[in-house]
Design an enzyme around this catalytic site. Structure first.
Site, short mmCIF file in Angstrom:
data_model
loop_
_atom_site.label_atom_id
_atom_site.label_comp_id
_atom_site.label_asym_id
_atom_site.label_seq_id
_atom_site.Cartn_x
_atom_site.Cartn_y
_atom_site.Cartn_z
N ASN A 1 15.75 9.57 -28.42
CA ASN A 1 14.84 8.82 -29.28
C ASN A 1 13.60 9.67 -29.54
O ASN A 1 13.05 10.28 -28.62
CB ASN A 1 14.39 7.52 -28.58
CG ASN A 1 13.20 6.86 -29.28
OD1 ASN A 1 13.34 6.27 -30.36
ND2 ASN A 1 12.01 6.98 -28.70
N GLU A 2 13.16 9.73 -30.77
CA GLU A 2 11.96 10.48 -31.14
C GLU A 2 11.92 11.81 -30.38
O GLU A 2 10.95 12.14 -29.69
CB GLU A 2 10.69 9.65 -30.92
CG GLU A 2 10.67 8.44 -31.84
CD GLU A 2 9.30 7.76 -32.00
OE1 GLU A 2 8.36 8.09 -31.26
OE2 GLU A 2 9.18 6.90 -32.90
N TYR B 1 6.42 2.96 -39.48
CA TYR B 1 5.56 1.84 -39.12
C TYR B 1 4.50 1.60 -40.18
O TYR B 1 3.99 2.55 -40.79
CB TYR B 1 4.86 2.10 -37.78
CG TYR B 1 5.79 1.89 -36.59
CD1 TYR B 1 6.07 0.62 -36.12
CD2 TYR B 1 6.40 2.97 -35.95
CE1 TYR B 1 6.92 0.40 -35.04
CE2 TYR B 1 7.26 2.77 -34.87
CZ TYR B 1 7.51 1.49 -34.43
OH TYR B 1 8.36 1.28 -33.36
N GLU C 1 13.46 1.77 -36.05
CA GLU C 1 12.15 1.22 -35.67
C GLU C 1 11.34 1.05 -36.94
O GLU C 1 11.13 2.03 -37.68
CB GLU C 1 11.39 2.15 -34.71
CG GLU C 1 11.98 2.17 -33.31
CD GLU C 1 11.15 2.96 -32.31
OE1 GLU C 1 9.92 3.08 -32.51
OE2 GLU C 1 11.75 3.47 -31.34
N GLN D 1 9.01 -5.22 -32.26
CA GLN D 1 10.12 -5.39 -31.34
C GLN D 1 10.39 -6.88 -31.14
O GLN D 1 9.59 -7.69 -31.59
CB GLN D 1 9.80 -4.74 -30.01
CG GLN D 1 9.54 -3.23 -30.13
CD GLN D 1 9.40 -2.51 -28.81
OE1 GLN D 1 9.40 -3.12 -27.77
NE2 GLN D 1 9.27 -1.18 -28.87
#
Ligand code: AHR
Length: 512
Positions: free
Chosen positions: A192-193, A259, A315, A364
């Site tokens: 992840n990332e 985001y 995300e 989330q």
């Protein structure tokens, strides 16, 4: 042209409340693509009180629970029809060692959650607890594996533990821990990332690691893994380019994180205290995801013109300053009607690109960032974002109907433009048409002409989500301040429908 003229008028003089007009053209006789239910995916990370207190309280808790899961949350999530849930992170995933989270709870080692506030993690919620939760909810699990600080062997054994049939060493260990039957695990993230908290790697190096780690993630006994490479953040098109070139069809999907934050105030901005300008800017930033996914997809198209590799926005959502008075690093934030618009506008965009976007996971599920649910002790509130996901779940696995929207635009700073009306439509398996409409204007009603091409409506009914103020939210004292109500302002006309959308409202209609 109409947009420009109307916008000029709108920007010059803003009456307290007025009426705008818009047209939505829906091709009800077309539609060839399904909106995968996985577009409505969730994300549950070991972060703050997302897992502990949000989903899980343990069997001995005084809080009503079903096998350790909060019963209130479980019931709310069932109503949401959660299709897929990503776990255990996020940044947490690349420090997580899954073997610490199996076996008798009293023997499970503790660790420090270095990413998120230095909280001590007791590992009482591990692989069994997560996969059993998915079974209870009827959703697909999406596991994020540890590339950053874990070994190839550790990852390979995790896959074996979860999915191999009786007889293999890891299946024997699983049996010792009380579970004979393997779980079905389709989605598996290889890190992840990896450009950041997942190992600070360069894309070339990560590509090689992906190839190595993923080689040993085997398909056991008919379980077919859908392997997902750790993708770019926002505007990092080079990351996508390098992975597409160097990994190519060794991956089934590549992720993207985007985001919505307030980019011009120096901080992320308060979740509940914001100006009208902040509000419109937020919507502009949220809508910018369309340009971002289009650019990533254009790169993918060059390497994969048949669209065999999926883009997964695993995300997304709003990210505000942490709620004052909460534990630093736990990313707890409130959720207002503004967040509901970020949800509806983003979902409207995702629906358009499901030839490439096959899954998304809002961040989330509980008590962190743009959550569905907030909990405090034995109390639970459903956020405005929850209500959007619930009103929109009629679109899951339905046929996407192309639609055009003609409306006034609001110009906001940084050259962002926000259409005042957003719309999406689908036809479900029973032939019902569902139309979701958002009027983002803070004061003006929208008189919307909905043209239904190839369909004569016989009945229409709907629900509306709105509130007195754009910064209204549901608190533990007032849990039902923002919630859907019956909507009566849609009527059938010769060409389709006439809908009176109040200012700052989100409506979902069912047309038969
Ligand atoms: O969702 C919070 C964090 O945001 C995740 O852990 C990480 O992947 C991202 O930076």
């Amino acid at each position: 042209m109409k947009n420009a003229i109307l916008c000029a008028a709108f920007c010059l003089s803003l009456p307290l409340s007025a009426q705008q007009t818009a047209t939505v053209n829906i091709h009800a006789d077309q539609g060839s693509r399904i909106i995968p239910k996985e577009i409505y995916g969730q994300f549950a990370e070991h972060l703050g009180t997302c897992i502990y207190g949000g989903l899980w309280v343990g069997e001995d808790s005084p809080i009503p629970n079903t096998q350790g899961y909060r019963t209130d949350v479980l019931e709310a999530l069932k109503r949401l029809k959660v299709p897929v849930m990503r776990w255990p992170g996020g940044c947490f995933a690349d420090e997580y060692h899954w073997m610490d989270g199996i076996g008798p709870k009293e023997n499970r080692p503790r660790m420090v959650n270095n990413n998120w506030g230095g909280t001590v993690e007791d590992n009482s919620f591990g692989t069994h607890e997560f996969l059993n939760l998915c079974e209870l909810l009827g959703c697909e699990p999406y596991i994020s594996g540890n590339v950053g600080s874990g070994s190839v062997e550790e990852m390979a054994k995790w896959v074996e533990y979860m999915t191999s049939e009786q007889g293999s060493p890891m299946a024997k260990l699983r049996l010792e821990n009380g579970r004979e039957k393997p779980w079905k695990v389709k989605y598996f993230g290889v890190g992840n990332e990896s450009w950041g908290c997942g190992g600070s790697m360069r894309p070339e190096y990560y590509s090689d690691l992906y190839r190595r780690y993923s080689t040993y993630c085997r398909n056991y006994n008919g379980n077919q893994l859908f392997k997902i490479a750790s993708g770019a953040s926002d505007y990092d098109y080079n990351w996508t380019e390098v992975l597409m070139r160097n990994i190519g069809h060794r991956m089934d999907g590549i992720s993207l994180h985007y985001y919505t934050v307030l980019g011009w105030t120096g901080s992320k901005g308060s979740a509940t205290q914001f100006s009208d300008e902040d509000y419109y800017w937020t919507l502009g930033k949220c809508r910018e995801i369309e340009e971002v996914v289009k650019r990533h997809m254009a790169i993918m198209d060059r390497f994969d013109p048949k669209k065999q590799i999926a883009l997964l926005v695993d995300e997304w959502g709003t990210w505000w300053d942490e709620e004052p008075g909460t534990v630093p690093g736990h990313l707890y934030q409130q959720n207002t009607l503004r967040d509901a618009f970020v949800a509806s506008l983003t979902l409207d965009i995702f629906h358009q690109y499901t030839d490439r976007i096959k899954m998304t996971n809002i961040a989330q599920i509980a008590n962190v960032l743009q959550s569905m649910i907030l909990t405090r002790d034995d109390k639970m509130v459903l956020t405005p974002t929850y209500h959007v996901f619930e009103m929109y779940n009629v679109h899951q696995d339905a046929t996407y109907l192309p639609a055009e929207v003609e409306c006034t635009y609001k110009e906001v700073r940084d050259r962002r433009r926000v259409p005042l009306v957003s719309a999406t439509a689908s036809r479900d398996q029973e032939g019902r048409i569902h139309i979701s409409l958002s009027n983002v204007h803070l004061t003006d009603t929208e008189e919307v002409t909905v043209r239904l091409e190839g369909l004569k409506a016989k009945s229409v009914e709907g629900r509306i989500l709105t509130s007195e103020r754009i910064d209204d939210y549901n608190s533990f004292d007032q849990p039902a301040r923002v919630q859907p109500k019956a909507f009566k302002d849609a009527r059938i006309t010769n060409e389709g429908l006439r809908v009176k959308l109040p200012a700052k409202s989100i409506v979902t209609l069912e047309v038969k």
